[in-house]
Design a protein around this motif. Sequence first.
Motif, PDB file in Angstrom:
ATOM      1  N   GLU A   1       0.814  -1.216   0.000  1.00  0.00           N
ATOM      2  CA  GLU A   1       0.000   0.000   0.000  1.00  0.00           C
ATOM      3  C   GLU A   1       0.850   1.269   0.000  1.00  0.00           C
ATOM      4  O   GLU A   1       0.437   2.289  -0.563  1.00  0.00           O
ATOM      5  N   THR A   2       2.021   1.217   0.643  1.00  0.00           N
ATOM      6  CA  THR A   2       2.866   2.418   0.654  1.00  0.00           C
ATOM      7  C   THR A   2       3.199   2.857  -0.757  1.00  0.00           C
ATOM      8  O   THR A   2       3.119   4.045  -1.095  1.00  0.00           O
ATOM      9  N   LYS A   3       3.533   1.921  -1.611  1.00  0.00           N
ATOM     10  CA  LYS A   3       3.917   2.267  -2.973  1.00  0.00           C
ATOM     11  C   LYS A   3       2.711   2.363  -3.907  1.00  0.00           C
ATOM     12  O   LYS A   3       2.506   3.384  -4.559  1.00  0.00           O
ATOM     13  N   ALA A   4       1.902   1.315  -3.978  1.00  0.00           N
ATOM     14  CA  ALA A   4       0.808   1.277  -4.949  1.00  0.00           C
ATOM     15  C   ALA A   4      -0.322   2.242  -4.579  1.00  0.00           C
ATOM     16  O   ALA A   4      -0.746   3.076  -5.384  1.00  0.00           O
ATOM     17  N   ASP A   5      -0.825   2.141  -3.345  1.00  0.00           N
ATOM     18  CA  ASP A   5      -1.902   3.037  -2.932  1.00  0.00           C
ATOM     19  C   ASP A   5      -1.413   4.472  -2.800  1.00  0.00           C
ATOM     20  O   ASP A   5      -2.157   5.428  -3.078  1.00  0.00           O
ATOM     21  N   GLY A   6      -0.154   4.635  -2.381  1.00  0.00           N
ATOM     22  CA  GLY A   6       0.398   5.974  -2.281  1.00  0.00           C
ATOM     23  C   GLY A   6       0.444   6.662  -3.630  1.00  0.00           C
ATOM     24  O   GLY A   6       0.088   7.836  -3.758  1.00  0.00           O
ATOM     25  N   ALA A   7       0.867   5.935  -4.662  1.00  0.00           N
ATOM     26  CA  ALA A   7       0.913   6.507  -6.010  1.00  0.00           C
ATOM     27  C   ALA A   7      -0.484   6.841  -6.510  1.00  0.00           C
ATOM     28  O   ALA A   7      -0.711   7.895  -7.119  1.00  0.00           O
ATOM     29  N   ARG A   8      -1.436   5.961  -6.248  1.00  0.00           N
ATOM     30  CA  ARG A   8      -2.819   6.196  -6.682  1.00  0.00           C
ATOM     31  C   ARG A   8      -3.384   7.435  -5.982  1.00  0.00           C
ATOM     32  O   ARG A   8      -4.055   8.271  -6.606  1.00  0.00           O
ATOM     33  N   THR A   9      -3.104   7.563  -4.695  1.00  0.00           N
ATOM     34  CA  THR A   9      -3.576   8.712  -3.934  1.00  0.00           C
ATOM     35  C   THR A   9      -2.984  10.013  -4.465  1.00  0.00           C
ATOM     36  O   THR A   9      -3.670  11.039  -4.591  1.00  0.00           O
ATOM     37  N   LEU A  10      -1.710   9.984  -4.811  1.00  0.00           N
ATOM     38  CA  LEU A  10      -1.052  11.179  -5.324  1.00  0.00           C
ATOM     39  C   LEU A  10      -1.651  11.603  -6.667  1.00  0.00           C
ATOM     40  O   LEU A  10      -1.941  12.790  -6.884  1.00  0.00           O
TER      41      LEU A  10
END
Length: 237
Positions: A116-125
């Motif tokens: 989630e840090t990488k995948a969800d973080g990128a989606r959120t950004l």
Amino acid sequence: IELAGRTPWPGEPDDLPADPAAMRAVLAGRGGSVAEIERRVRTVLAQREIGRTIDEVRAAGGDPAYRSLDVRDPDAVRHLVKELRGRIDGVVFAAGVLDDKLMADKDERSFRTVFETKADGARTLLAALAEAGAEPGFVTFFGSIAAVLGNRGQTDYAAANDALEPLAASWPGRAVTVHWGPWAPAADHSGMVSPELAREYERREIGLLDADEGVAALLRELAYGTDRAVLYTASLW
């Protein structure tokens, strides 16, 4: 230049030595568990690197700022993008955490933290940029060679980096996922590998990317490339 990361900033003044081993010895003498000492060492080293980076940007004529936030927090990310106001020239997303274990030894919490840090973080950004009506000249996601070729103990990390590619493809502007091989240390920056991991790579005859060459490759990719995903590495696994 706006920098953001989980490390608290500014850091508290410390009188600890530069060498991590010596730092651990000093902290052990002050008491505390091994886990607490390791957390303190990681935080201090990260804060010192932030300070060096800010100094380097200023020396090059830039005007840097650092904000502490968790990219998994949608409200914090939206707030950051809104606070920037005006034109956003480009975005580099390099968030990521490691918790290497074989799948048989990994629990859901560990997997989610890494993924989630990488995948969800990128989606959120990307969602925050779209919501703010920002149109950066480029968006760059830092992926990993592990997404392309796999790596023992990094199923979650490989999956997270692989998930960056469709996100880049969904962005209407210039967006690219760069799957990096391991970077070598340079000057006062530790690169992407610990000394122990560097020795293991050497044993396996895996080359490390020169930092200057890596930066030049990224700038060339942004200036002339058209692919949504690329792999840059000094050698294959």
